[in-house]
Design an enzyme around this catalytic site. Structure first.
Site, PDB file in Angstrom:
ATOM      1  N   GLY A  81       0.773  -1.231   0.000  1.00 47.49           N
ATOM      2  CA  GLY A  81       0.000   0.000   0.000  1.00 47.49           C
ATOM      3  C   GLY A  81       0.804   1.281   0.000  1.00 47.49           C
ATOM      4  N   ASP A  82       2.132   1.181   0.165  1.00 45.88           N
ATOM      5  CA  ASP A  82       2.961   2.392   0.180  1.00 45.88           C
ATOM      6  C   ASP A  82       4.363   2.074  -0.344  1.00 45.88           C
ATOM      7  OD1 ASP A  82       3.457   5.080   0.584  1.00 45.88           O
ATOM      8  OD2 ASP A  82       3.959   4.856   2.707  1.00 45.88           O
ATOM      9  N   VAL A  83       4.422   1.380  -1.473  1.00 48.11           N
ATOM     10  CA  VAL A  83       5.708   1.017  -2.072  1.00 48.11           C
ATOM     11  C   VAL A  83       6.356   2.271  -2.650  1.00 48.11           C
ATOM     12  CG1 VAL A  83       6.875  -0.326  -3.861  1.00 48.11           C
ATOM     13  CG2 VAL A  83       4.896  -1.303  -2.647  1.00 48.11           C
TER      14      VAL A  83
END
Length: 228
Positions: A81-83
């Site tokens: 979700g936050d690469v």
């Protein structure tokens, strides 16, 4: 944290949590080289050869695929979700460790949005539905940063992503966008292949994006070809 339950060489697991602050802070294992973002864009940028960048890309994708697939493909799928480059840490040998799995959902619940918009899947923004393909999109942006050494920023209308996509759409090579440090090697076919993988990850149609498993396999082929 569910991440602690997973053991993988390319996953950075939290070793503790500081609760003596307004917002709890996770404590991760030490990474001597800092984040990929620091090494690409920080004040003390270090030389990163093509082989090193390929290893970082391939093993980061390997770690992401592990979490998305679960051990032996039987575990619970864990979306990131936050690469982004700030969430990929490097050890002394520049081996990558992906961190902060699932933090996106935690921040959304607390009302604190920390996701970098430059990495976020447009489909996710429209539907508010986080999927594996959302992480694939974000990783495509990471690949572009690796081969260009340019920041992906929303403030300039995400010019980095836009330029690569425009070149692909027009059938043009993106030679002028490659970082000179690796462009001088003359491995333009390999760099074109890397850019091609990234562009596939950024496809507006999520059904046409590769899986993270496919991305990892293709990156390892490129990495091993360079190593030989």
């Amino acid at each position: 944290m569910i991440q602690v339950k997973r053991s993988h060489m390319n996953i950075s697991s939290p070793i503790g949590c500081c609760l003596e602050v307004d917002i709890p802070i996770l404590v991760y294992e030490f990474s001597s080289k800092g984040s990929l973002h620091d090494n690409l864009h920080g004040n003390n940028k270090v030389p990163l050869g093509l082989g090193t960048r390929l290893r970082i890309a391939a093993y980061s994708a390997h770690g992401l695929d592990y979490m998305l697939s679960g051990p032996s493909g039987k575990g619970t799928k864990i979306l990131h979700g936050d690469v982004k480059t700030e969430n990929i840490f490097l050890d002394e040998s520049f081996n990558p460790m992906v961190s902060h799995f699932g933090m996106s959902r935690l921040y959304r619940r607390t009302g604190i949005l920390v996701n970098d918009m430059a990495y976020m899947d447009p489909v996710y923004l429209q539907t508010d539905l986080l999927t594996e393909q959302s992480d694939v999109y974000s990783f495509g942006v990471v690949i572009l940063e690796l081969i260009s050494r340019k920041k992906a920023t929303q403030s300039n209308n995400n010019r980095l992503v836009r330029k690569f996509l425009e070149n692909h759409k027009q059938g043009r090579r993106s030679t002028e966008l490659f970082d000179k440090e690796i462009a001088v090697t003359g491995h333009f076919e390999l760099l074109d292949s890397l850019a091609g993988i990234a562009v596939e990850c950024l496809d507006d149609d999520t059904s046409r994006r590769p899986t993270m498993s496919d991305v990892a396999k293709r990156l390892f082929i490129l990495y091993r070809s360079q190593a030989n």
